[in-house]
Design a protein around this motif. Structure first.
Motif, PDB file in Angstrom:
ATOM      1  N   ARG A 130       0.828  -1.186   0.000  1.00 45.92           N
ATOM      2  CA  ARG A 130       0.000   0.000   0.000  1.00 45.92           C
ATOM      3  C   ARG A 130       0.874   1.251   0.000  1.00 45.92           C
ATOM      4  NH1 ARG A 130      -3.209  -2.950   3.889  1.00 45.92           N
ATOM      5  NH2 ARG A 130      -2.231  -1.778   5.582  1.00 45.92           N
ATOM      6  N   PRO A 131       0.456   2.317  -0.667  1.00 42.70           N
ATOM      7  CA  PRO A 131       1.242   3.549  -0.625  1.00 42.70           C
ATOM      8  C   PRO A 131       1.233   4.130   0.778  1.00 42.70           C
ATOM      9  CG  PRO A 131      -0.896   3.925  -1.653  1.00 42.70           C
ATOM     10  CD  PRO A 131      -0.751   2.438  -1.480  1.00 42.70           C
ATOM     11  N   VAL A 132       2.347   4.741   1.172  1.00 43.42           N
ATOM     12  CA  VAL A 132       2.449   5.355   2.491  1.00 43.42           C
ATOM     13  C   VAL A 132       1.660   6.650   2.486  1.00 43.42           C
ATOM     14  CG1 VAL A 132       4.016   6.337   4.194  1.00 43.42           C
ATOM     15  CG2 VAL A 132       4.714   4.327   2.867  1.00 43.42           C
ATOM     16  N   ARG A 133       0.705   6.777   3.383  1.00 45.32           N
ATOM     17  CA  ARG A 133      -0.085   7.995   3.452  1.00 45.32           C
ATOM     18  C   ARG A 133       0.656   9.048   4.262  1.00 45.32           C
ATOM     19  NH1 ARG A 133      -1.953   8.796   8.405  1.00 45.32           N
ATOM     20  NH2 ARG A 133      -2.223   7.039   9.834  1.00 45.32           N
ATOM     21  N   ARG A 134       0.190  10.259   4.155  1.00 45.22           N
ATOM     22  CA  ARG A 134       0.782  11.322   4.961  1.00 45.22           C
ATOM     23  C   ARG A 134       0.436  11.115   6.437  1.00 45.22           C
ATOM     24  NH1 ARG A 134       2.976  15.702   2.614  1.00 45.22           N
ATOM     25  NH2 ARG A 134       2.728  15.961   0.368  1.00 45.22           N
ATOM     26  N   ALA A 135       1.347  11.528   7.279  1.00 45.59           N
ATOM     27  CA  ALA A 135       1.125  11.378   8.713  1.00 45.59           C
ATOM     28  C   ALA A 135       0.131  12.426   9.183  1.00 45.59           C
ATOM     29  CB  ALA A 135       2.442  11.535   9.467  1.00 45.59           C
ATOM     30  N   GLY A 136      -0.655  12.077  10.202  1.00 48.59           N
ATOM     31  CA  GLY A 136      -1.658  12.984  10.733  1.00 48.59           C
ATOM     32  C   GLY A 136      -1.542  13.149  12.231  1.00 48.59           C
ATOM     33  N   ALA A 137      -2.512  13.826  12.798  1.00 49.18           N
ATOM     34  CA  ALA A 137      -2.498  14.102  14.231  1.00 49.18           C
ATOM     35  C   ALA A 137      -2.550  12.831  15.057  1.00 49.18           C
ATOM     36  CB  ALA A 137      -3.664  15.023  14.599  1.00 49.18           C
ATOM     37  N   SER A 138      -3.267  11.795  14.554  1.00 48.21           N
ATOM     38  CA  SER A 138      -3.334  10.545  15.317  1.00 48.21           C
ATOM     39  C   SER A 138      -1.966   9.876  15.383  1.00 48.21           C
ATOM     40  CB  SER A 138      -4.360   9.599  14.693  1.00 48.21           C
ATOM     41  OG  SER A 138      -3.980   9.242  13.381  1.00 48.21           O
ATOM     42  N   ASP A 139      -1.162  10.009  14.311  1.00 45.87           N
ATOM     43  CA  ASP A 139       0.198   9.459  14.321  1.00 45.87           C
ATOM     44  C   ASP A 139       1.058  10.197  15.346  1.00 45.87           C
ATOM     45  OD1 ASP A 139      -0.082   7.601  12.039  1.00 45.87           O
ATOM     46  OD2 ASP A 139      -0.370   9.440  10.900  1.00 45.87           O
ATOM     47  N   ALA A 140       0.910  11.524  15.387  1.00 45.31           N
ATOM     48  CA  ALA A 140       1.664  12.303  16.374  1.00 45.31           C
ATOM     49  C   ALA A 140       1.274  11.891  17.788  1.00 45.31           C
ATOM     50  CB  ALA A 140       1.410  13.800  16.163  1.00 45.31           C
ATOM     51  N   GLY A 141      -0.031  11.667  18.001  1.00 51.48           N
ATOM     52  CA  GLY A 141      -0.481  11.232  19.318  1.00 51.48           C
ATOM     53  C   GLY A 141       0.068   9.873  19.688  1.00 51.48           C
ATOM     54  N   ALA A 142       0.079   8.939  18.721  1.00 47.89           N
ATOM     55  CA  ALA A 142       0.623   7.615  18.998  1.00 47.89           C
ATOM     56  C   ALA A 142       2.116   7.685  19.299  1.00 47.89           C
ATOM     57  CB  ALA A 142       0.374   6.695  17.797  1.00 47.89           C
ATOM     58  N   LEU A 143       2.816   8.560  18.592  1.00 44.34           N
ATOM     59  CA  LEU A 143       4.251   8.732  18.820  1.00 44.34           C
ATOM     60  C   LEU A 143       4.510   9.291  20.210  1.00 44.34           C
ATOM     61  CD1 LEU A 143       7.176   8.847  17.991  1.00 44.34           C
ATOM     62  CD2 LEU A 143       6.670  10.897  16.642  1.00 44.34           C
ATOM     63  N   GLU A 144       3.738  10.299  20.596  1.00 43.65           N
ATOM     64  CA  GLU A 144       3.897  10.877  21.931  1.00 43.65           C
ATOM     65  C   GLU A 144       3.597   9.852  23.012  1.00 43.65           C
ATOM     66  OE1 GLU A 144       2.659  15.359  20.389  1.00 43.65           O
ATOM     67  OE2 GLU A 144       1.175  14.033  21.326  1.00 43.65           O
ATOM     68  N   GLU A 145       2.613   8.999  22.755  1.00 41.48           N
ATOM     69  CA  GLU A 145       2.298   7.971  23.743  1.00 41.48           C
ATOM     70  C   GLU A 145       3.393   6.924  23.839  1.00 41.48           C
ATOM     71  OE1 GLU A 145       0.381   5.955  26.747  1.00 41.48           O
ATOM     72  OE2 GLU A 145       0.258   7.998  25.996  1.00 41.48           O
ATOM     73  N   ALA A 146       4.054   6.624  22.721  1.00 42.17           N
ATOM     74  CA  ALA A 146       5.177   5.687  22.763  1.00 42.17           C
ATOM     75  C   ALA A 146       6.258   6.179  23.710  1.00 42.17           C
ATOM     76  CB  ALA A 146       5.751   5.492  21.349  1.00 42.17           C
ATOM     77  N   VAL A 147       6.520   7.495  23.664  1.00 41.71           N
ATOM     78  CA  VAL A 147       7.510   8.080  24.570  1.00 41.71           C
ATOM     79  C   VAL A 147       7.071   7.901  26.017  1.00 41.71           C
ATOM     80  CG1 VAL A 147       8.661  10.212  25.269  1.00 41.71           C
ATOM     81  CG2 VAL A 147       8.255   9.761  22.842  1.00 41.71           C
ATOM     82  N   ARG A 148       5.784   8.174  26.283  1.00 43.76           N
ATOM     83  CA  ARG A 148       5.291   8.049  27.663  1.00 43.76           C
ATOM     84  C   ARG A 148       5.379   6.622  28.160  1.00 43.76           C
ATOM     85  NH1 ARG A 148       0.737  11.151  25.424  1.00 43.76           N
ATOM     86  NH2 ARG A 148       1.257  13.347  25.666  1.00 43.76           N
ATOM     87  N   ARG A 149       5.037   5.658  27.302  1.00 43.42           N
ATOM     88  CA  ARG A 149       5.050   4.261  27.730  1.00 43.42           C
ATOM     89  C   ARG A 149       6.471   3.799  28.061  1.00 43.42           C
ATOM     90  NH1 ARG A 149       1.400   3.580  30.151  1.00 43.42           N
ATOM     91  NH2 ARG A 149       1.569   1.325  30.072  1.00 43.42           N
ATOM     92  N   ILE A 150       7.442   4.213  27.242  1.00 39.65           N
ATOM     93  CA  ILE A 150       8.834   3.857  27.527  1.00 39.65           C
ATOM     94  C   ILE A 150       9.247   4.424  28.884  1.00 39.65           C
ATOM     95  CG2 ILE A 150      11.232   4.336  26.885  1.00 39.65           C
ATOM     96  CD1 ILE A 150      10.469   3.987  24.005  1.00 39.65           C
ATOM     97  N   ARG A 151       8.924   5.691  29.111  1.00 38.68           N
ATOM     98  CA  ARG A 151       9.309   6.317  30.386  1.00 38.68           C
ATOM     99  C   ARG A 151       8.632   5.643  31.565  1.00 38.68           C
ATOM    100  NH1 ARG A 151       8.585  12.439  28.032  1.00 38.68           N
ATOM    101  NH2 ARG A 151      10.563  12.541  26.898  1.00 38.68           N
TER     102      ARG A 151
END
Length: 483
Positions: A179-200
């Motif tokens: 599948r073609p890679v779609r542009r990143a959106g706000a939900s991706d940013a939220g998931a990324l921020e949560e990844a940081v929190r979970r690691i910490r």
């Protein structure tokens, strides 16, 4: 094009600030209030990954109704009050609303929750009736964005925590790869921020050793998101900041587990990201960790220079607590250079800045930095300078003050105390502290702590006849060897 938002009878409207919830916070900073919520959760057997950002979203009115776990915690903290008293909307009033940003709204509702890519459970879930990133929500059937998959679920011990770090990455199957890679959106940013929190959060509880290898996958995904691009500058800023913070978090896991070369690489990556986006907060954070790493790697002069660079770039951030921590990083470098005067001056500056108190400008990642951490870092300085009684006094105070949530730090400060007592000629007290660390190692995996404890055991070896020392040495010898 039809929108799933059309299924709601309620028109979109800007969120209303939650004034009642803000009043409940009082004079506490968002980070301090978040820590109080986490402590209250533990009192009733709940676990929530509350942080300053979550508090900000509640106070801004973005979260109109908390999920069930948070609801139980809030009602425990404020007995006799209802959600409405706390400024939230009734759950029935928000059912059917969407939490999606228009940028990320799919064209239609998804009937099968397994195929949904929204941040909520299914395609037409209520507007923030549940926190999609809270792993303890009883209806946790959502999937995160196409790019980032759920990675972090806490377990009952370090082994479980490591095993539960599922893969977070791109193109997890052949169909997705085509599948073609779609542009990143706000939900991706939220998931990324949560990844940081979970690691910490997992590092706070269990230490770094079992987490580092698995945490590299979300970092790769984060930089893939940056390459995919986005249509909004605000989302791009969140993605870059999140990727930089994630690089620092993964670097810290490498650092704490003794992989200094890997840590240096990750910190440098974060520093480059910060400079590309002119982000002084991220740059200060990267320099802060670089200074810490340099101290641990035996490069004290580099530690001093990195800490001083961090202080220069951090001034626009406006956080006295951040400047206090950076002064402590500088003090650690001066101690490594055996410069007692330089160390004492930096320590005095750190204390004075800390005494100014918390503020809304304190970075989210600094939730660990309180009086306990201040005492612990000062203990390390005096230990490096060979002032064992003074070091032991600060280490003991650090362990006593530490929030129980930070299991790894309690183990660290107690290990520091044991070593200072042993080297200061108090082997019986050192053995007692060492036993406490051994108890905590059932929950924590940290090469740093195990290395400190091994050094303490060597110092205590000639004192086997002292009370408790023999038992400590025998139990320490039975520990599995580090790999």
């Amino acid at each position: 094009m039809a929108s799933s938002l059309a299924t709601s009878s309620q028109p979109n409207r800007p969120p209303r600030p939650n004034v009642a919830f803000r009043r409940l916070r009082g004079q506490r900073s968002p980070a301090e209030f978040a820590a109080a919520i986490r402590r209250a959760a533990l009192e009733i057997g709940e676990q929530v990954s509350c942080d300053a950002r979550y508090i900000g979203r509640v106070e801004a009115g973005e979260i109109r109704c908390p999920n069930y776990a948070y609801e139980r915690v809030f009602l425990h903290m404020f007995p006799g009050r209802t959600l409405t008293d706390l400024g939230f909307a009734p759950r029935s009033a928000v059912r059917g609303r969407r939490a999606r940003d228009a940028e990320d709204a799919p064209p239609t509702c998804t009937a099968n929750p397994a195929n949904a890519t929204s941040e909520s459970s299914g395609a037409c879930e209520p507007y923030e009736t549940q926190n999609p990133y809270d792993p303890y929500h009883p209806h946790d059937t959502y999937e995160e964005s196409d790019v980032l998959r759920r990675a972090f679920m806490t377990g009952g011990g370090a082994t479980v925590a490591a095993a539960s770090l599922g893969p977070v990455g791109l193109a997890l199957d052949a169909a997705a790869a085509q599948r073609p890679v779609r542009r990143a959106g706000a939900s991706d940013a939220g998931a990324l921020e949560e990844a940081v929190r979970r690691i910490r959060l997992l590092d706070d509880r269990h230490g770094a050793d079992g987490l580092y290898r698995r945490a590299a996958a979300p970092l790769r995904a984060a930089y893939a998101l940056l390459d995919a691009g986005t249509t909004r500058q605000t989302t791009a800023d969140r993605l870059y900041s999140g990727a930089g913070e994630l690089a620092i978090s993964v670097g810290w896991l490498a650092h704490d587990s003794g992989r200094f070369d890997d840590a240096r690489s990750h910190y440098a990556e974060a520093l480059a990201t910060a400079r590309m986006t002119d982000d002084p907060g991220l740059e200060a954070h990267a320099f802060c960790n670089t200074a810490f790493l340099a101290r641990d790697a035996g490069r004290p002069r580099e530690a001093v220079r990195a800490a001083q660079a961090a202080q220069r770039v951090a001034r626009p951030v406006g956080s006295a607590r951040l400047m206090s921590l950076l002064a402590l990083r500088e003090a650690g470098g001066w101690a490594g250079l055996a410069d007692r005067v330089g160390c004492e001056q930096a320590l005095a500056r750190a204390q004075a800045l800390f005494d100014r108190g918390p503020s809304d400008d304190d970075p989210e990642w600094m939730s660990f930095y309180g009086e306990a951490e201040l005492e612990g870092l000062e203990a390390q300085c005096w230990s490096t300078l060979g002032d064992w009684p003074r070091a032991a006094r600060h280490a003991r105070r650090a362990a006593e003050l530490q929030d129980p949530h930070f299991t790894r730090n309690i183990a660290l400060y107690t290990a520091e105390l044991a070593d200072d007592l042993a080297r200061g000629g108090r082997p019986d007290e050192a053995a007692v502290a060492g036993m406490r660390v051994l108890d905590l190692l059932e929950e924590v995996q940290s090469s740093r702590i195990q290395t400190m404890l091994a050094a303490t055991a060597r110092v205590l070896s000639p004192h086997r006849r002292a009370s408790g020392v023999s038992a400590f040495l025998e139990r320490h010898a039975s520990l599995p060897r580090m790999v």
